[in-house]
Each structure stands twice: as structure tokens, then as C-alpha cells.
Motif scaffolding. Structure first.
Motif, PDB file in Angstrom:
ATOM      1  N   PRO A  22       6.867   8.308 -31.925  1.00 60.08           N
ATOM      2  CA  PRO A  22       7.489   7.396 -30.952  1.00 60.08           C
ATOM      3  C   PRO A  22       6.642   7.331 -29.690  1.00 60.08           C
ATOM      4  N   LEU A  23       6.228   6.129 -29.308  1.00 60.87           N
ATOM      5  CA  LEU A  23       5.268   5.984 -28.208  1.00 60.87           C
ATOM      6  C   LEU A  23       5.840   6.464 -26.881  1.00 60.87           C
ATOM      7  N   ARG A  24       7.100   6.167 -26.602  1.00 59.92           N
ATOM      8  CA  ARG A  24       7.659   6.551 -25.308  1.00 59.92           C
ATOM      9  C   ARG A  24       7.690   8.065 -25.152  1.00 59.92           C
ATOM     10  N   ALA A  25       8.110   8.772 -26.190  1.00 57.18           N
ATOM     11  CA  ALA A  25       8.168  10.233 -26.123  1.00 57.18           C
ATOM     12  C   ALA A  25       6.777  10.847 -26.177  1.00 57.18           C
ATOM     13  N   THR A  26       5.909  10.277 -27.009  1.00 56.91           N
ATOM     14  CA  THR A  26       4.560  10.827 -27.159  1.00 56.91           C
ATOM     15  C   THR A  26       3.778  10.754 -25.854  1.00 56.91           C
ATOM     16  N   PHE A  27       3.909   9.644 -25.144  1.00 60.34           N
ATOM     17  CA  PHE A  27       3.180   9.463 -23.882  1.00 60.34           C
ATOM     18  C   PHE A  27       4.042   9.752 -22.663  1.00 60.34           C
ATOM     19  N   ARG A  28       5.250  10.279 -22.880  1.00 63.00           N
ATOM     20  CA  ARG A  28       6.120  10.747 -21.811  1.00 63.00           C
ATOM     21  C   ARG A  28       6.401   9.630 -20.795  1.00 63.00           C
ATOM     22  N   LEU A  29       6.702   8.449 -21.313  1.00 62.31           N
ATOM     23  CA  LEU A  29       6.942   7.285 -20.467  1.00 62.31           C
ATOM     24  C   LEU A  29       8.415   7.206 -20.068  1.00 62.31           C
ATOM     25  N   HIS A  30       8.857   8.213 -19.354  1.00 57.65           N
ATOM     26  CA  HIS A  30      10.230   8.283 -18.891  1.00 57.65           C
ATOM     27  C   HIS A  30      10.283   7.937 -17.401  1.00 57.65           C
ATOM     28  N   GLY A  31      11.462   7.620 -16.940  1.00 56.64           N
ATOM     29  CA  GLY A  31      11.638   7.318 -15.532  1.00 56.64           C
ATOM     30  C   GLY A  31      11.650   8.580 -14.680  1.00 56.64           C
ATOM     31  N   ALA A  32      11.722   8.394 -13.384  1.00 62.06           N
ATOM     32  CA  ALA A  32      11.776   9.519 -12.449  1.00 62.06           C
ATOM     33  C   ALA A  32      12.639   9.121 -11.256  1.00 62.06           C
ATOM     34  N   ARG A  33      13.131  10.117 -10.552  1.00 58.31           N
ATOM     35  CA  ARG A  33      13.984   9.867  -9.393  1.00 58.31           C
ATOM     36  C   ARG A  33      13.153   9.465  -8.169  1.00 58.31           C
ATOM     37  N   PRO A  34      13.776   8.768  -7.214  1.00 59.75           N
ATOM     38  CA  PRO A  34      13.031   8.297  -6.027  1.00 59.75           C
ATOM     39  C   PRO A  34      12.335   9.417  -5.262  1.00 59.75           C
ATOM     40  N   LEU A  35      12.970  10.593  -5.156  1.00 59.49           N
ATOM     41  CA  LEU A  35      12.315  11.688  -4.437  1.00 59.49           C
ATOM     42  C   LEU A  35      11.022  12.116  -5.113  1.00 59.49           C
ATOM     43  N   ALA A  36      11.022  12.108  -6.435  1.00 58.78           N
ATOM     44  CA  ALA A  36       9.802  12.472  -7.167  1.00 58.78           C
ATOM     45  C   ALA A  36       8.706  11.450  -6.936  1.00 58.78           C
ATOM     46  N   TRP A  37       9.081  10.165  -6.861  1.00 61.63           N
ATOM     47  CA  TRP A  37       8.100   9.122  -6.565  1.00 61.63           C
ATOM     48  C   TRP A  37       7.516   9.317  -5.163  1.00 61.63           C
ATOM     49  N   ALA A  38       8.411   9.606  -4.205  1.00 58.21           N
ATOM     50  CA  ALA A  38       7.943   9.817  -2.831  1.00 58.21           C
ATOM     51  C   ALA A  38       7.010  11.014  -2.757  1.00 58.21           C
ATOM     52  N   GLY A  39       7.361  12.085  -3.460  1.00 59.63           N
ATOM     53  CA  GLY A  39       6.495  13.260  -3.473  1.00 59.63           C
ATOM     54  C   GLY A  39       5.146  12.970  -4.098  1.00 59.63           C
ATOM     55  N   ALA A  40       5.125  12.166  -5.158  1.00 63.30           N
ATOM     56  CA  ALA A  40       3.869  11.813  -5.817  1.00 63.30           C
ATOM     57  C   ALA A  40       2.964  11.024  -4.884  1.00 63.30           C
ATOM     58  N   VAL A  41       3.543  10.076  -4.149  1.00 62.71           N
ATOM     59  CA  VAL A  41       2.743   9.288  -3.203  1.00 62.71           C
ATOM     60  C   VAL A  41       2.179  10.189  -2.112  1.00 62.71           C
ATOM     61  N   LEU A  42       3.020  11.063  -1.565  1.00 64.05           N
ATOM     62  CA  LEU A  42       2.556  11.951  -0.502  1.00 64.05           C
ATOM     63  C   LEU A  42       1.449  12.866  -0.990  1.00 64.05           C
ATOM     64  N   LEU A  43       1.575  13.387  -2.194  1.00 66.04           N
ATOM     65  CA  LEU A  43       0.519  14.225  -2.756  1.00 66.04           C
ATOM     66  C   LEU A  43      -0.759  13.422  -2.970  1.00 66.04           C
TER      67      LEU A  43
END
Length: 237
Positions: A22-43
Motif C-alpha cells: 500500500p503506497l500510503r503506508a509504505t511511504f508514510r503519507l499520513h497527516g500531521a497536527r498543526p503544532l508538528a507542522w509549525a515545529g517542522a518549519v521552525l526546525l
């Protein structure tokens, strides 16, 4: 950009389809919470001063191989970029590699490693392979890229494990690469304003302090925003 998409996105996708994964599970194409997105941008915007200092370690441990001629060639290449829109450069050299490399290293590869070994081992192995790839993916062995790329790979691997998704890492990776490319593109303008920095010089202590604090905040946001979504490996590390 096209070559990157084919190599790191196309081939793994074909391999997954041949294996009927399954492509979504194999490539880990799951969503994330807004705080995680903000942390990713800051990093993505704050890791580069630390990566620069790690890059400078190459001279201390004997990994420095860049000659003055190669440095001059790099400067000539940067000058040629002036004829191209900076957004085209960011799309081809920051966004495309960020998406496709994350699909491979923190998607396909990390998922396979997590099924075979512990979380810590999986993150470290994928990071070392990520660093080794950046040494080999040039016209000559650029050993200077091993340490900073492995460092970035460790952060990206942890983010992918914590969030159970490859998507925040894509954003982090794109912000990191894009910022460095724009700093290089506008280096003359920045130097004229007194913001110039030579490749061989250390960052000001104040910059490192601010960057370190931002990294801590970014990691905290990812940790909190991921909630209980972390993954477990096969063994314990």
C-alpha cells in the motif's frame, strides 16, 4: 528536479507497486497536527547555523577535500543562477529533492528499518545512508557533506518517527534547502548590508544561541504536536 523525482520517487513507487505494498503506508503519507507542522518549519529555518558548524568540523578531523578551484567553480555556478528566477531554483533544488528524498529515506527505507530493528537504530542507519548519498551524489567525492547531511538526517528521521508521517519532514527539508539556496542567491546583497559570511568562518555566538533555542522550541512543538503517534521498532535500542 525531474531526475530527482524519477530516481527517488518513481523507482521506489514502482518497487512498492511490484511488491503490492500500500503506497500510503509504505511511504508514510499520513497527516500531521498543526503544532508538528509549525515545529517542522521552525526546525527547517533554524538548523543551518548548527549544520554549518558541523561542516567546519571536517577540517579538524581531516575530511576536508574541497580545493580552492572547486570553491571558485561553485561561486561561478552561483553567479550563473542570477540568470534564473530564484523560485525556479528553489523548486528544482529545494522542493523537489525535499519531497523525493523524504519519500525514499524517511518513507520507504525508514519504514523497512523500523520493521527490522529498533527505533534508534532505524533513525541512525537511515541518517548515515542519507549522509553517504550526499557524499556520492556529486561529480567528485564531497566528504565534507557527510557530517552535516547525517546530522540533518538524524533530525528528519526523528521527526518522521515521532509524527508517523513523512510530510512534516518534507516541509522541514524544503525550508532548510530553500533558505540556504536563497542565502547563496542573494549573497552579494546580504554582504552589502553587512550580513556576509565566509564558508570557512564560524557563526557568531549570538546566532548559534538563537538557532539553538529555536531548534529546542521546534523539537518541542513536534513532540507535542505528534501526540502519541510514535512508532515502535522490532527490537529495543
Amino acid at each position: 528536479g525531474v531526475a530527482t523525482a524519477v530516481l527517488f520517487g518513481g523507482f521506489p513507487a514502482v518497487a512498492a507497486m511490484v511488491q503490492r505494498l500500500p503506497l500510503r503506508a509504505t511511504f508514510r503519507l499520513h497527516g500531521a497536527r498543526p503544532l508538528a507542522w509549525a515545529g517542522a518549519v521552525l526546525l527547517g529555518l533554524s538548523l543551518w547555523p548548527l549544520a554549518h558548524e558541523i561542516y567546519l568540523l571536517n577540517e579538524l578531523i581531516g575530511l576536508a577535500t574541497l580545493s580552492q578551484e572547486r570553491i571558485e567553480f561553485a561561486h561561478q555556478l552561483l553567479d550563473s543562477w542570477r540568470e534564473i528566477s530564484p523560485w525556479v531554483i528553489v523548486a528544482a533544488l529545494a522542493a523537489a529533492p525535499a519531497v523525493c528524498e523524504e519519500l525514499l529515506f524517511r518513507g520507504y527505507l525508514l519504514r523497512a528499518l523500523l520493521a527490522a530493528t529498533s527505533e534508534r537504530n532505524s533513525i541512525v542507519i537511515s541518517a548515515v545512508l542519507f549522509g553517504a548519498f550526499h557524499v556520492l551524489a556529486t561529480d567528485a567525492l564531497a566528504t565534507e557533506r557527510l557530517l552535516p547531511s547525517t546530522f540533518l538526517g538524524l533530525i528528519l528521521g526523528w521527526v518522521a518517527w515521532r509524527t508517523r508521517s513523512v510530510v512534516p519532514g518534507m516541509l522541514l527539508h524544503a525550508c532548510h534547502n530553500g533558505l540556504l539556496l536563497l542565502l547563496a542567491y542573494y549573497r552579494d546583497e546580504l554582504a552589502a548590508r553587512g550580513w556576509g559570511l565566509q564558508e570557512q568562518t564560524h557563526m557568531p555566538v549570538a546566532w548559534l544561541a538563537v538557532a539553538g533555542a529555536a531548534v529546542i522550541v521546534g523539537l518541542s512543538l513536534v513532540w507535542t504536536g505528534a501526540g502519541g503517534g510514535r512508532e515502535s521498532g522490532k527490537g529495543e535500542g
